[in-house]
Scaffold this motif. Sequence first.
Motif, PDB file in Angstrom:
ATOM      1  N   GLN A 108       0.820  -1.208   0.000  1.00  0.00           N
ATOM      2  CA  GLN A 108       0.000   0.000   0.000  1.00  0.00           C
ATOM      3  C   GLN A 108       0.856   1.261   0.000  1.00  0.00           C
ATOM      4  OE1 GLN A 108      -3.359   0.093  -0.132  1.00  0.00           O
ATOM      5  NE2 GLN A 108      -3.512   2.316  -0.048  1.00  0.00           N
ATOM      6  N   ALA A 150       2.295   1.056  -4.030  1.00  0.00           N
ATOM      7  CA  ALA A 150       1.370   0.911  -5.165  1.00  0.00           C
ATOM      8  C   ALA A 150      -0.069   1.253  -4.819  1.00  0.00           C
ATOM      9  CB  ALA A 150       1.445  -0.510  -5.718  1.00  0.00           C
ATOM     10  N   LYS A 151      -0.329   1.702  -3.589  1.00  0.00           N
ATOM     11  CA  LYS A 151      -1.684   2.064  -3.166  1.00  0.00           C
ATOM     12  C   LYS A 151      -2.625   0.864  -3.325  1.00  0.00           C
ATOM     13  CE  LYS A 151       0.152   6.005  -2.473  1.00  0.00           C
ATOM     14  NZ  LYS A 151       0.603   6.327  -1.093  1.00  0.00           N
ATOM     15  N   GLN A 152      -3.856   1.118  -3.769  1.00  0.00           N
ATOM     16  CA  GLN A 152      -4.833   0.031  -3.855  1.00  0.00           C
ATOM     17  C   GLN A 152      -4.544  -0.947  -4.991  1.00  0.00           C
ATOM     18  OE1 GLN A 152      -5.468   3.232  -4.550  1.00  0.00           O
ATOM     19  NE2 GLN A 152      -7.044   3.491  -6.119  1.00  0.00           N
ATOM     20  N   ASP A 153      -3.548  -0.625  -5.820  1.00  0.00           N
ATOM     21  CA  ASP A 153      -3.151  -1.537  -6.906  1.00  0.00           C
ATOM     22  C   ASP A 153      -2.025  -2.478  -6.487  1.00  0.00           C
ATOM     23  OD1 ASP A 153      -4.964  -0.524  -8.806  1.00  0.00           O
ATOM     24  OD2 ASP A 153      -3.631   1.164  -9.239  1.00  0.00           O
ATOM     25  N   LYS A 189      -5.438   3.045 -10.785  1.00  0.00           N
ATOM     26  CA  LYS A 189      -5.358   4.462 -10.443  1.00  0.00           C
ATOM     27  C   LYS A 189      -3.944   4.882 -10.063  1.00  0.00           C
ATOM     28  CE  LYS A 189      -7.159   7.917  -7.240  1.00  0.00           C
ATOM     29  NZ  LYS A 189      -8.044   8.174  -6.076  1.00  0.00           N
ATOM     30  N   ALA A 190      -3.191   4.005  -9.437  1.00  0.00           N
ATOM     31  CA  ALA A 190      -1.845   4.347  -8.976  1.00  0.00           C
ATOM     32  C   ALA A 190      -0.898   4.659 -10.126  1.00  0.00           C
ATOM     33  CB  ALA A 190      -1.270   3.207  -8.127  1.00  0.00           C
ATOM     34  N   PRO A 236       4.207   3.279  -9.923  1.00  0.00           N
ATOM     35  CA  PRO A 236       4.028   2.736  -8.569  1.00  0.00           C
ATOM     36  C   PRO A 236       3.788   1.222  -8.563  1.00  0.00           C
ATOM     37  CG  PRO A 236       2.782   4.761  -8.825  1.00  0.00           C
ATOM     38  CD  PRO A 236       3.264   4.374 -10.195  1.00  0.00           C
ATOM     39  N   ILE A 237       3.054   0.733  -9.581  1.00  0.00           N
ATOM     40  CA  ILE A 237       2.809  -0.712  -9.648  1.00  0.00           C
ATOM     41  C   ILE A 237       4.120  -1.464  -9.855  1.00  0.00           C
ATOM     42  CG2 ILE A 237       1.767  -2.545 -11.045  1.00  0.00           C
ATOM     43  CD1 ILE A 237      -0.608  -0.678 -11.508  1.00  0.00           C
ATOM     44  N   ALA A 269      -7.654   3.350   2.007  1.00  0.00           N
ATOM     45  CA  ALA A 269      -6.290   3.604   1.534  1.00  0.00           C
ATOM     46  C   ALA A 269      -5.472   4.402   2.550  1.00  0.00           C
ATOM     47  CB  ALA A 269      -6.334   4.337   0.198  1.00  0.00           C
TER      48      ALA A 269
END
Length: 382
Positions: free
Chosen positions: A49, A52-55, A192-193, A197-198, A257
């Motif tokens: 998180q 890559a946040k929610q991804d 969205k990230a 970031p992914i 998040a």
Amino acid sequence: MANQKNQNKPKSQNDATFLNTKITRLQFFFLIIQTQIGVGVISLPYNLQQVAKQDGWISLIGASLIVQLLLLLYWLLLKNTPKQHLFMNLEKIFGKWTGKAATLLYCLYFIAVGALILILYTRVINLWMLINTPKWILMALMVSAGLYLVSGKIKVLARAYTLFSGLMLILVVSLIYGIRDANFIFILPIGKAGIEPILKGINEGVLSLLGFVFVLIIYPLVEGTDKEKLKTIFYTQWFILGFYLLVVFSTFTFFGAKEILLVPEPVLYMLKAYEFSVVERLDLFFISVWIVSVTTSFTTYLYMAGKGLKHMLDSNKEMPFMIIMAAVALTLGLIFGRGEQLISQYGDIVMKFGYLFSGLLPVLLLVVFLARKKELTGRDST
């Protein structure tokens, strides 16, 4: 010609005994699972998180694909050297002294990872269960358990890991129960990230999956054809990916998040919210089972380090080297486990070396083998 033949025989009677030991594909399956699933379970969602946040779940899938590609490359090497484990291949392909040097480096890496496992495990136990218990006691207990397990050799280790794997059902059920309050809007919109970031999150995913290098050591012991062994290897990775995806989805959909960034151990915080008449603190129950997975993961690294040192010194005795490596792990754990900043720095260094010893060096080993294949296979047939 006699000298050439001797070069390809096991270096010691102990090596011959080891290679004559056989484990089933099911045991092979559980050995890898119990090595890869360990201390990272609790903090993986938080780490993903952050980057890559929610991804983060996409990053985890990408990391698993990379690991499976590496394992396919491992297999290409191993199927061409059926009676050679990692340390034997290092000397056979790189040469005696270069191989010995590489073996020593592998031993240092393995025990450094073992020390990191001790540090992270101790930190969680101190925070959630035994606040006032000195770290050295918790580490010493883990090291003692590891030494006890490795004293039984690889056959006993395989049986123990198979037995312990039944406890994973408790972990799975606990995580599935957490999904009952899932809010899937927390993982939307997908992508969205952004790509960068992914891709950075893949790094965190790969680091959580380290331990698959154990395949290079135990592959020659596994019963079955090369294709059957390859299928088993992929089955382990699909199972591990599924388990980690369950961990990530259950926490990502439980916390928002922003909330998950405030809880470094989101799995435990999620389970702490639930109570049962039989189990009041589900988080502590989860930790009790998780400790078993941490122990098996630490034991594997201890075993690999001791096995490598024994092979490098061409000794028929094994336990003395296990004890030496256990003492080194305990010492490193006490030195580098004294503060959050030091732990973070040590962890970053060790994990970066993971790419070298789990990725670059085995691939280089394969490349050199393919370049010298005629010479090496010709020597084997003489």
